[in-house]
Design a protein around this motif. Structure first.
Motif, PDB file in Angstrom:
ATOM      1  N   ASP A 138      14.278  -3.399   7.663  1.00  0.00           N
ATOM      2  CA  ASP A 138      13.412  -3.466   6.468  1.00  0.00           C
ATOM      3  C   ASP A 138      14.287  -3.673   5.394  1.00  0.00           C
ATOM      4  OD1 ASP A 138      10.945  -2.953   7.579  1.00  0.00           O
ATOM      5  OD2 ASP A 138      10.581  -1.066   6.599  1.00  0.00           O
ATOM      6  N   VAL A 139      13.739  -4.508   4.637  1.00  0.00           N
ATOM      7  CA  VAL A 139      14.238  -5.045   3.271  1.00  0.00           C
ATOM      8  C   VAL A 139      13.599  -4.300   2.028  1.00  0.00           C
ATOM      9  CG1 VAL A 139      14.770  -6.818   1.601  1.00  0.00           C
ATOM     10  CG2 VAL A 139      14.784  -7.210   3.859  1.00  0.00           C
ATOM     11  N   LEU A 140      14.342  -3.384   1.206  1.00  0.00           N
ATOM     12  CA  LEU A 140      13.746  -2.695   0.263  1.00  0.00           C
ATOM     13  C   LEU A 140      13.907  -3.330  -1.223  1.00  0.00           C
ATOM     14  CD1 LEU A 140      14.377  -0.514   2.552  1.00  0.00           C
ATOM     15  CD2 LEU A 140      14.124   1.145   0.658  1.00  0.00           C
ATOM     16  N   ARG A 141      12.827  -2.917  -1.929  1.00  0.00           N
ATOM     17  CA  ARG A 141      12.790  -3.303  -3.349  1.00  0.00           C
ATOM     18  C   ARG A 141      13.371  -2.422  -4.397  1.00  0.00           C
ATOM     19  NH1 ARG A 141      11.873  -8.412  -1.454  1.00  0.00           N
ATOM     20  NH2 ARG A 141       9.810  -8.873  -1.047  1.00  0.00           N
ATOM     21  N   PRO A 142      13.747  -2.933  -5.517  1.00  0.00           N
ATOM     22  CA  PRO A 142      14.274  -2.039  -6.425  1.00  0.00           C
ATOM     23  C   PRO A 142      13.270  -1.229  -6.865  1.00  0.00           C
ATOM     24  CG  PRO A 142      15.289  -4.417  -6.895  1.00  0.00           C
ATOM     25  CD  PRO A 142      14.201  -4.426  -5.735  1.00  0.00           C
ATOM     26  N   GLY A 143      13.600   0.131  -7.146  1.00  0.00           N
ATOM     27  CA  GLY A 143      12.662   1.150  -7.365  1.00  0.00           C
ATOM     28  C   GLY A 143      11.897   1.726  -6.366  1.00  0.00           C
ATOM     29  N   GLU A 144      11.784   1.324  -4.971  1.00  0.00           N
ATOM     30  CA  GLU A 144      11.206   1.713  -3.930  1.00  0.00           C
ATOM     31  C   GLU A 144      11.531   3.042  -3.331  1.00  0.00           C
ATOM     32  OE1 GLU A 144       9.357  -0.168   0.348  1.00  0.00           O
ATOM     33  OE2 GLU A 144      10.690  -1.507  -0.938  1.00  0.00           O
ATOM     34  N   ALA A 226      15.100  -7.800  -4.655  1.00  0.00           N
ATOM     35  CA  ALA A 226      13.734  -7.844  -5.435  1.00  0.00           C
ATOM     36  C   ALA A 226      12.917  -8.939  -5.017  1.00  0.00           C
ATOM     37  CB  ALA A 226      14.003  -8.302  -6.961  1.00  0.00           C
ATOM     38  N   ALA A 227      11.549  -8.840  -5.111  1.00  0.00           N
ATOM     39  CA  ALA A 227      10.695 -10.012  -4.730  1.00  0.00           C
ATOM     40  C   ALA A 227      10.774 -10.957  -5.640  1.00  0.00           C
ATOM     41  CB  ALA A 227       9.128  -9.383  -4.725  1.00  0.00           C
ATOM     42  N   ARG A 228      10.232 -12.327  -5.101  1.00  0.00           N
ATOM     43  CA  ARG A 228      10.390 -13.459  -5.701  1.00  0.00           C
ATOM     44  C   ARG A 228       9.274 -14.373  -5.448  1.00  0.00           C
ATOM     45  NH1 ARG A 228      16.243 -14.619  -2.911  1.00  0.00           N
ATOM     46  NH2 ARG A 228      17.325 -12.987  -4.076  1.00  0.00           N
ATOM     47  N   PRO A 229       8.987 -15.439  -6.358  1.00  0.00           N
ATOM     48  CA  PRO A 229       7.925 -16.205  -6.119  1.00  0.00           C
ATOM     49  C   PRO A 229       7.665 -16.486  -4.690  1.00  0.00           C
ATOM     50  CG  PRO A 229       8.903 -16.763  -8.205  1.00  0.00           C
ATOM     51  CD  PRO A 229       9.652 -15.861  -7.546  1.00  0.00           C
ATOM     52  N   GLY A 230       6.460 -16.415  -4.131  1.00  0.00           N
ATOM     53  CA  GLY A 230       6.310 -16.852  -2.778  1.00  0.00           C
ATOM     54  C   GLY A 230       6.161 -15.720  -1.912  1.00  0.00           C
ATOM     55  N   ASP A 231       6.882 -14.541  -2.378  1.00  0.00           N
ATOM     56  CA  ASP A 231       6.669 -13.129  -1.555  1.00  0.00           C
ATOM     57  C   ASP A 231       5.434 -12.637  -1.476  1.00  0.00           C
ATOM     58  OD1 ASP A 231       9.423 -13.493  -0.572  1.00  0.00           O
ATOM     59  OD2 ASP A 231      10.379 -12.466  -2.093  1.00  0.00           O
ATOM     60  N   SER A 232       5.053 -11.785  -0.524  1.00  0.00           N
ATOM     61  CA  SER A 232       3.651 -11.485  -0.704  1.00  0.00           C
ATOM     62  C   SER A 232       3.551 -10.415  -1.642  1.00  0.00           C
ATOM     63  CB  SER A 232       3.216 -10.623   0.808  1.00  0.00           C
ATOM     64  OG  SER A 232       4.057  -9.752   1.272  1.00  0.00           O
ATOM     65  N   ASP A 233       4.536  -9.570  -2.037  1.00  0.00           N
ATOM     66  CA  ASP A 233       4.468  -8.834  -3.142  1.00  0.00           C
ATOM     67  C   ASP A 233       5.066  -8.986  -4.426  1.00  0.00           C
ATOM     68  OD1 ASP A 233       7.198  -8.862  -2.025  1.00  0.00           O
ATOM     69  OD2 ASP A 233       7.637  -6.633  -2.388  1.00  0.00           O
ATOM     70  N   SER A 332      10.214  -6.072 -15.978  1.00  0.00           N
ATOM     71  CA  SER A 332       9.243  -5.114 -15.338  1.00  0.00           C
ATOM     72  C   SER A 332       9.170  -5.266 -13.864  1.00  0.00           C
ATOM     73  CB  SER A 332       7.700  -5.420 -16.000  1.00  0.00           C
ATOM     74  OG  SER A 332       7.187  -6.478 -15.564  1.00  0.00           O
ATOM     75  N   HIS A 333       8.219  -4.510 -13.316  1.00  0.00           N
ATOM     76  CA  HIS A 333       8.026  -4.417 -11.824  1.00  0.00           C
ATOM     77  C   HIS A 333       9.170  -4.191 -10.997  1.00  0.00           C
ATOM     78  CE1 HIS A 333       3.756  -5.409 -11.843  1.00  0.00           C
ATOM     79  NE2 HIS A 333       4.040  -6.223 -13.100  1.00  0.00           N
ATOM     80  N   HIS A 334      10.064  -3.194 -11.524  1.00  0.00           N
ATOM     81  CA  HIS A 334      11.224  -2.905 -10.756  1.00  0.00           C
ATOM     82  C   HIS A 334      12.407  -4.007 -10.688  1.00  0.00           C
ATOM     83  CE1 HIS A 334       8.633   0.389  -9.322  1.00  0.00           C
ATOM     84  NE2 HIS A 334       9.661   0.985  -9.654  1.00  0.00           N
ATOM     85  N   GLY A 335      12.276  -4.871 -11.796  1.00  0.00           N
ATOM     86  CA  GLY A 335      13.270  -6.162 -11.833  1.00  0.00           C
ATOM     87  C   GLY A 335      12.845  -7.371 -11.233  1.00  0.00           C
ATOM     88  N   ARG A 336      11.451  -7.153 -10.717  1.00  0.00           N
ATOM     89  CA  ARG A 336      10.572  -8.446 -10.112  1.00  0.00           C
ATOM     90  C   ARG A 336      10.146  -9.387 -11.136  1.00  0.00           C
ATOM     91  NH1 ARG A 336       6.420  -5.770  -6.112  1.00  0.00           N
ATOM     92  NH2 ARG A 336       6.554  -4.421  -7.690  1.00  0.00           N
ATOM     93  N   VAL A 337       9.961  -8.972 -12.226  1.00  0.00           N
ATOM     94  CA  VAL A 337       9.320  -9.899 -13.161  1.00  0.00           C
ATOM     95  C   VAL A 337      10.241  -9.837 -14.431  1.00  0.00           C
ATOM     96  CG1 VAL A 337       7.358 -10.252 -14.977  1.00  0.00           C
ATOM     97  CG2 VAL A 337       7.043  -9.631 -12.346  1.00  0.00           C
TER      98      VAL A 337
END
Length: 391
Positions: A138-144, A226-233, A332-337
């Protein structure tokens, strides 16, 4: 259908729970002379390892202190405890001996000098200790949040203090367990639940497990991105930052062209149609123009009701700031935005000296009768100017 001592018994197995129910006209679970209506439920009848707990639940037998279980699984006879309530029944959770070899073993319940129910329990081979960090791959997101576990149900393992550390964690995390076997049927399962910091950087981090005395036991990799444009989350529906005056209203906020004076105050506004849980207490605006980071709090007023929550807070502009255009950033969004807007700052000129007034004017310090003389002279000069101009 299986047969126990020549009597057909229907077996229903659901998630490791085996229920032996007697057929019509049979007594108990098919044992000769067993009381009618006695039911034996063996939780974890399949795939047990040596050392795991076997949940034995006998229903339908009136309260008695003389209900026991015998089996090659256990080193000695096990006594079942009567229920304190919830109807007639008896219960026990004995551990399979660590020396039991793989195979299927009988389990018999005794009461009143006879066998009133029986079952068979399967045992598999022992397994080496297992260290788990989240889910492999698994790849985890910041704050997860992620779970960490250590299963050392294996002959000879006796540790009690297990800790995990990683550059991805803010601090060491202690693993705990329930000595009574609260983690299902494994009395040697140590677990912890932790959360990655919201600002952790993308990368692969090493997670280290240590035992008693800090002795390293195992390592696991942990990938963070962190999620990037194109990622489902990926979440990119935030708007801002925007600015409005200290005495203004959020509805007037704008992201471009807003001016603030050095040493003054300006409000920073942020909108987000789907904020992450907990962001009401976490959003911050930063800028080299501000004296310090600015917490943005959710607008809970009636004017703030709507489909898009809004957050704002007052920012104090540095006094020593020169005129210019300064970036203001909200993450915001744990560094994703991450969004940046620019604030225009007007520098404040140094205070005028006491001998300088408005351009073309001289201030005189006089007092008493001198002031009357000055005023009279000023009046005469004004009259002369008007006469010279024909007025």
């Amino acid at each position: 259908m299986i047969r126990i001592r020549g009597t057909a018994v229907t077996v229903v197995a659901v998630a490791g729970l085996m229920t032996a129910a007697p057929p019509a006209g049979a007594a108990g679970t098919g044992e000769p002379g067993a009381p009618h209506g006695v039911h034996l439920l063996v939780n974890s009848a399949y795939g047990n390892r040596p050392g795991e707990l076997v949940d034995i639940d006998l229903r339908g037998l009136k309260r008695s202190a003389d209900v026991t279980v015998t089996s090659p699984l256990f080193p000695r006879r096990v006594r079942l405890t009567p229920y304190a309530q919830d109807g007639p029944g008896h219960h026990a959770r004995p551990a399979i001996a660590m020396t039991v070899r793989p195979g299927t073993y009988p389990l018999r319940v005794h009461a009143g000098g006879r066998v009133v129910a029986q079952e068979r329990v399967e045992v598999t081979a022992a397994r080496r200790p297992e260290f788990q960090v989240g889910t492999d791959g698994d790849v985890l997101r910041p704050g997860e949040r992620l779970g960490v576990s250590y299963d050392d149900l294996y002959p000879g393992e006796q540790g009690e203090a297990f800790t995990v550390t990683s550059p991805a964690f803010r601090k060491a995390v202690r693993l705990t367990h329930d000595p009574a076997g609260g983690h299902w049927n494994n009395p040697r399962m140590f677990t912890a639940l932790t959360a990655l910091p919201p600002d952790v950087k993308d990368g692969t981090y090493k997670v280290t497990l240590t035992g008693d005395g800090g002795r390293p036991l195992a390592e696991k990799p942990l990938t963070v991105r962190a999620a990037r444009p194109g990622d489902s989350d990926y979440v990119g529906r935030a708007r801002g930052p925007a600015f409005f005056p200290a005495s203004g209203r959020p509805e007037t906020a704008r992201s471009h062209g807003q001016t603030a004076a050095a040493g003054g105050t300006v409000n920073v506004l942020w909108r987000d149609s789907s904020p992450d849980p907990g962001e009401d207490e976490r959003l911050t605006a930063t800028s080299p123009a501000f004296e310090q980071p600015v917490p943005l709090r959710r607008d809970d007023s009636k004017a703030g009701d709507g489909d898009v929550p809004r957050y704002y807070g007052p920012a104090r502009v540095r006094k020593d700031l020169g005129a210019g255009r300064y970036p203001v950033t909200v993450i915001s969004h744990h560094g994703r935005v991450k969004r940046t807007a620019h604030l225009l700052v007007d520098a404040v000129e140094p205070a005028a000296a006491t001998h300088d007034g408005p351009r073309g004017t001289t201030l005189l310090a006089v007092g008493g009768t001198g002031l009357a003389a000055v005023l009279a002279t000023a009046g005469a000069l004004t009259l002369r100017r008007r006469t010279a101009h024909g007025t």
